[in-house]
Design a protein around this motif. Structure first.
Motif, PDB file in Angstrom:
ATOM      1  N   TRP A  62      10.892  -5.375  -4.442  1.00  0.00           N
ATOM      2  CA  TRP A  62      11.859  -6.401  -4.032  1.00  0.00           C
ATOM      3  C   TRP A  62      13.176  -6.280  -4.797  1.00  0.00           C
ATOM      4  N   VAL A  85       0.851   4.958 -14.112  1.00  0.00           N
ATOM      5  CA  VAL A  85      -0.524   5.454 -14.116  1.00  0.00           C
ATOM      6  C   VAL A  85      -0.541   6.795 -13.403  1.00  0.00           C
ATOM      7  N   PRO A 102       3.862  -8.666  -6.434  1.00  0.00           N
ATOM      8  CA  PRO A 102       3.213  -9.947  -6.151  1.00  0.00           C
ATOM      9  C   PRO A 102       1.688  -9.891  -6.295  1.00  0.00           C
ATOM     10  N   SER A 103       1.051  -8.791  -5.860  1.00  0.00           N
ATOM     11  CA  SER A 103      -0.421  -8.709  -5.930  1.00  0.00           C
ATOM     12  C   SER A 103      -0.911  -8.685  -7.372  1.00  0.00           C
ATOM     13  N   ASN A 161       0.412   5.195  -2.869  1.00  0.00           N
ATOM     14  CA  ASN A 161       0.310   6.410  -3.702  1.00  0.00           C
ATOM     15  C   ASN A 161      -1.065   6.529  -4.359  1.00  0.00           C
ATOM     16  N   LEU A 181       1.845 -10.886   2.180  1.00  0.00           N
ATOM     17  CA  LEU A 181       1.689 -11.646   0.941  1.00  0.00           C
ATOM     18  C   LEU A 181       0.534 -12.634   1.001  1.00  0.00           C
ATOM     19  N   SER A 199       9.211  -4.556  -8.366  1.00  0.00           N
ATOM     20  CA  SER A 199      10.271  -3.549  -8.245  1.00  0.00           C
ATOM     21  C   SER A 199      10.601  -3.244  -6.784  1.00  0.00           C
ATOM     22  N   GLU A 217       2.999  -1.222 -15.327  1.00  0.00           N
ATOM     23  CA  GLU A 217       4.008  -1.179 -14.257  1.00  0.00           C
ATOM     24  C   GLU A 217       4.956  -0.003 -14.510  1.00  0.00           C
ATOM     25  N   ARG A 218       5.135   0.825 -13.482  1.00  0.00           N
ATOM     26  CA  ARG A 218       5.964   2.030 -13.660  1.00  0.00           C
ATOM     27  C   ARG A 218       7.458   1.699 -13.775  1.00  0.00           C
ATOM     28  N   ASN A 225       3.301  -0.043   0.074  1.00  0.00           N
ATOM     29  CA  ASN A 225       4.651   0.497   0.264  1.00  0.00           C
ATOM     30  C   ASN A 225       5.156   1.198  -0.999  1.00  0.00           C
ATOM     31  N   HIS A 229      10.325 -12.699   6.350  1.00  0.00           N
ATOM     32  CA  HIS A 229      10.300 -12.970   7.787  1.00  0.00           C
ATOM     33  C   HIS A 229       9.075 -13.780   8.202  1.00  0.00           C
TER      34      HIS A 229
HETATM   35  C1  LIG Z   1      11.489  -4.582   3.105  1.00  0.00           C
HETATM   36  C2  LIG Z   1      10.157  -5.284   3.041  1.00  0.00           C
HETATM   37  C3  LIG Z   1      10.048  -6.635   3.368  1.00  0.00           C
HETATM   38  C4  LIG Z   1       8.818  -7.280   3.371  1.00  0.00           C
HETATM   39  N1  LIG Z   1       8.745  -8.607   3.746  1.00  0.00           N
HETATM   40  C5  LIG Z   1       7.562  -9.253   3.757  1.00  0.00           C
HETATM   41  C6  LIG Z   1       7.468 -10.633   4.129  1.00  0.00           C
HETATM   42  O1  LIG Z   1       8.440 -11.286   4.488  1.00  0.00           O
HETATM   43  N2  LIG Z   1       6.255 -11.231   4.093  1.00  0.00           N
HETATM   44  C7  LIG Z   1       5.139 -10.539   3.714  1.00  0.00           C
HETATM   45  O2  LIG Z   1       4.059 -11.142   3.679  1.00  0.00           O
HETATM   46  N3  LIG Z   1       5.196  -9.256   3.355  1.00  0.00           N
HETATM   47  C8  LIG Z   1       6.375  -8.582   3.372  1.00  0.00           C
HETATM   48  N4  LIG Z   1       6.445  -7.244   3.013  1.00  0.00           N
HETATM   49  C9  LIG Z   1       5.206  -6.531   2.619  1.00  0.00           C
HETATM   50  C10 LIG Z   1       5.170  -6.281   1.098  1.00  0.00           C
HETATM   51  O3  LIG Z   1       4.341  -5.183   0.937  1.00  0.00           O
HETATM   52  C11 LIG Z   1       4.692  -7.474   0.323  1.00  0.00           C
HETATM   53  O4  LIG Z   1       5.638  -8.464   0.414  1.00  0.00           O
HETATM   54  C12 LIG Z   1       4.520  -7.290  -1.193  1.00  0.00           C
HETATM   55  O5  LIG Z   1       5.613  -6.679  -1.826  1.00  0.00           O
HETATM   56  C13 LIG Z   1       3.251  -6.574  -1.526  1.00  0.00           C
HETATM   57  O6  LIG Z   1       3.036  -6.758  -2.899  1.00  0.00           O
HETATM   58  P1  LIG Z   1       2.208  -5.736  -3.786  1.00  0.00           P
HETATM   59  O7  LIG Z   1       2.229  -6.277  -5.158  1.00  0.00           O
HETATM   60  O8  LIG Z   1       0.912  -5.473  -3.123  1.00  0.00           O
HETATM   61  O9  LIG Z   1       3.033  -4.383  -3.695  1.00  0.00           O
HETATM   62  P2  LIG Z   1       4.527  -4.036  -4.317  1.00  0.00           P
HETATM   63  O10 LIG Z   1       5.386  -5.207  -4.137  1.00  0.00           O
HETATM   64  O11 LIG Z   1       4.867  -2.768  -3.704  1.00  0.00           O
HETATM   65  O12 LIG Z   1       4.179  -3.887  -5.865  1.00  0.00           O
HETATM   66  C14 LIG Z   1       3.458  -2.787  -6.380  1.00  0.00           C
HETATM   67  C15 LIG Z   1       3.943  -2.463  -7.793  1.00  0.00           C
HETATM   68  O13 LIG Z   1       3.170  -1.386  -8.307  1.00  0.00           O
HETATM   69  C16 LIG Z   1       4.010  -0.496  -9.011  1.00  0.00           C
HETATM   70  N5  LIG Z   1       3.383   0.834  -9.023  1.00  0.00           N
HETATM   71  C17 LIG Z   1       3.196   1.674  -7.978  1.00  0.00           C
HETATM   72  N6  LIG Z   1       2.570   2.806  -8.372  1.00  0.00           N
HETATM   73  C18 LIG Z   1       2.350   2.676  -9.707  1.00  0.00           C
HETATM   74  C19 LIG Z   1       1.724   3.509 -10.680  1.00  0.00           C
HETATM   75  N7  LIG Z   1       1.191   4.679 -10.350  1.00  0.00           N
HETATM   76  N8  LIG Z   1       1.681   3.064 -11.963  1.00  0.00           N
HETATM   77  C20 LIG Z   1       2.193   1.865 -12.314  1.00  0.00           C
HETATM   78  N9  LIG Z   1       2.795   1.036 -11.413  1.00  0.00           N
HETATM   79  C21 LIG Z   1       2.861   1.429 -10.130  1.00  0.00           C
HETATM   80  C22 LIG Z   1       5.316  -0.535  -8.242  1.00  0.00           C
HETATM   81  O14 LIG Z   1       6.401  -0.119  -9.047  1.00  0.00           O
HETATM   82  C23 LIG Z   1       5.394  -2.006  -7.831  1.00  0.00           C
HETATM   83  O15 LIG Z   1       6.129  -2.788  -8.742  1.00  0.00           O
HETATM   84  C24 LIG Z   1       7.653  -6.574   3.002  1.00  0.00           C
HETATM   85  C25 LIG Z   1       7.752  -5.212   2.653  1.00  0.00           C
HETATM   86  C26 LIG Z   1       8.994  -4.570   2.670  1.00  0.00           C
HETATM   87  C27 LIG Z   1       9.072  -3.108   2.338  1.00  0.00           C
END
Ligand SMILES: Cc1cc2nc3c(=O)[nH]c(=O)nc-3n(C[C@H](O)[C@H](O)[C@H](O)COP(=O)(O)OP(=O)(O)OC[C@H]3O[C@@H](n4cnc5c(N)ncnc54)[C@H](O)[C@@H]3O)c2cc1C
Ligand SMILES: NC(=O)C1=CN([C@@H]2O[C@H](COP(=O)(O)OP(=O)(O)OC[C@H]3O[C@@H](n4cnc5c(N)ncnc54)[C@H](OP(=O)(O)O)[C@@H]3O)[C@@H](O)[C@H]2O)C=CC1
Ligand SMILES: O=C(O)C(=O)Cc1c[nH]c2ccccc12
Length: 431
Positions: free
Chosen positions: A68, A126, A39-40, A351, A391, A66, A59-60, A168, A79
């Protein structure tokens, strides 16, 4: 790889050592490199697209979001209410429920990527990113695993680097004495899908965060017997108070009251609704739930039904683990439990320290800086989704980051155009 509009091969040989030239293909990116298509990463990319700034996303995994798609259980729902989980510039469909399911959330993210025509480079991890001070550029090294090409290495060179790999990214798997002798099934919550295969089993769930609670509830729904390890303390809050989301109530109160008073109010209301959670082995931390989230990053449990199962004894609470043995666990209070399986709901970690070299996030000031400045580092480095605000925090970061990069990208592009134009004029006057 030079087929993408946002990348072009330029003469960057002066930056490279001879061994680089033979081992990796180098690609100049005219704009930021975004690491992560969760999402970010998608949110920052969409806002850059809107402002016509070119970029690439690495994206790895082989899909967007991934975490989700691959690392959550079947019955997971958001939630927090939907208005706190949608990304900038595209709202959730109107018919989505207050707490969308993970499938609805994934569907939304897929449509978000399609709507903004975001095409991450999948299966590309990466491995390292370092800032080359001599040239004022980032060097991002990746490994691509593809069925067609096998294993290839690349180096992207860019002015701006956006870290969007999430809080995460990796499972936390603690070491336990004797676990290798346990003999039963051991799984991290990130690999748990459903309680179906645990029917009739005695399952030890290690950890009592939102994952531990919801996995225990799911196991109980499938007629398994979960025992949940609570080694320290936890804030359990009802997901709603008088029909209103507890999170929303907290956010609203924070506009008028200091955090300690919001926490006190939430805890009084929680006490009225849930009773004394300590009585059931769920000791509350000294610090209030929102203060704890803001300072330590520990998310309170938003209860969707596990607590009533704890009260009825269907989910048992046990203290910390001393060690495992064949088919059993010994607890710190001296008791031993016979168990069939273990689920490690022991959390996740970033990481970033493993691949962001020299200038690690702390050094460039991202993790140190308080919100909302936490998204900007030095030397064109940015972070999205690391301020511990789920999020909605990620969406906020994404907008700030995209705005900041777009401003400097436009300035630099104008500067380059002026330089080329003045060289051109000099050439013409020379003739
Ligand atoms: C079970 C669960 C439920 C959740 N529910 C909620 C909720 O209801 N509301 C809320 O606000 N938040 C929730 N969260 C928090 C959650 O962190 C966020 O929802 C959201 O997924 C964060 O998005 P992000 O893009 O920052 O990270 P991620 O969703 O973790 O995306 C990061 C991406 O980076 C990729 N990546 C990682 N390392 C590398 C690399 N070295 N090279 C290339 N790609 C890489 C990963 O494969 C991944 O696709 C929840 C978390 C979990 C674990
Ligand atoms: N429906 C939803 O939206 C859901 C959201 N989430 C979110 O995902 C994120 C991750 O949550 P979660 O996976 O629960 O991780 P957390 O980090 O929140 O919780 C980890 C738990 O594991 C415990 N733990 C860690 N190591 C050990 C050990 N060696 N022995 C015993 N216990 C241990 C911790 O205890 P201690 O506190 O003592 O360190 C803690 O209770 C959170 O932000 C959460 O809100 C998760 C699930 C569902
Ligand atoms: O679910 C998560 O992991 C979140 O980070 C969402 C969230 C942000 N701030 C909160 C405060 C209380 C409960 C959940 C969250």
């Amino acid at each position: 790889m030079c087929d993408n509009n946002n990348t072009s091969c330029v003469n960057i040989s002066s930056m490279l050592q001879p061994e680089d030239i033979f081992s990796r293909r180098c690609i100049w990116v005219n704009g930021p490199v975004i690491v992560g298509a969760g999402p970010s990463g998608l949110a920052v990319a969409a806002d850059l697209k809107r402002q016509e700034v070119p970029f690439i996303i690495l994206e790895r995994a082989n899909c967007i979001a991934s975490l989700w798609q691959n690392r959550t259980y079947d019955r997971l729902k958001l939630h927090l209410p939907k208005q706190f989980c949608q990304l900038p510039n595209l709202p959730f469909p109107e018919d989505f429920p207050e707490y969308p399911t993970k499938y609805q959330f994934i569907e939304y993210l897929e449509s978000y990527a399609t709507h903004f025509d975001l095409r991450p480079k999948f299966n590309e991890t990466v491995q390292s990113a370092k800032y080359d001070k001599r040239f004022g550029l980032w060097r991002v090294q990746t490994v691509l695993r593809s069925e067609l090409l096998g294993y290839c290495e690349f180096e992207y060179i860019c002015r701006w680097l956006v870290v969007a790999t999430g809080e995460n990214a990796e499972k936390v798997v603690p070491e336990f004495e004797g676990l290798e002798d346990f003999g039963g099934d051991v799984l991290h919550a990130g690999d748990y899908k459903s309680g179906e295969r645990y029917r009739g089993n005695r399952v030890l769930v290690v950890g009592c965060g939102n994952s531990g609670m919801e996995v225990s509830l799911d196991l109980s729904n499938h007629d398994a017997s979960p025992s949940m390890v609570v080694r320290s303390s936890v804030h359990v809050l009802p997901i709603e108070i008088l029909g209103k989301s507890t999170f929303e109530l907290g956010v609203t109160m924070m506009k008028w009251m200091p955090v300690w008073l919001v926490d006190k109010t939430l805890l009084v209301l929680t006490r009225l609704l849930l009773g004394n959670t300590d009585k059931y082995g769920l000791k509350r931390p000294e610090m209030g739930p929102l203060e704890l989230k803001n300072t330590v990053g520990k998310t309170p449990v938003l209860d969707i039904g596990a607590f009533s199962r704890i009260k009825s004894g269907k989910i048992k609470i046990v203290p910390g683990i001393a060690k495992f043995g064949l088919g059993k666990v010994e607890l710190v209070d001296g008791r031993a439990l016979q168990i069939d399986s273990v689920i490690l709901a022991t959390g996740y970690r970033s990481n970033v320290p493993s691949w962001l070299k020299e200038n690690d996030l702390a050094e460039v000031g991202i993790e140190k800086n308080p919100f909302p400045k936490g998204w900007k580092g030095k030397a064109g480095l940015y972070a999205v989704g690391f301020t511990g605000r789920g999020l909605s925090g990620a969406s906020f970061d994404a907008m700030s980051v995209a705005h900041d990069i777009a401003t400097s990208w436009k300035e630099e592009t104008m500067q380059q155009i002026k330089t080329v134009a003045s060289r051109h004029r000099r050439c013409i006057s020379h003739f």
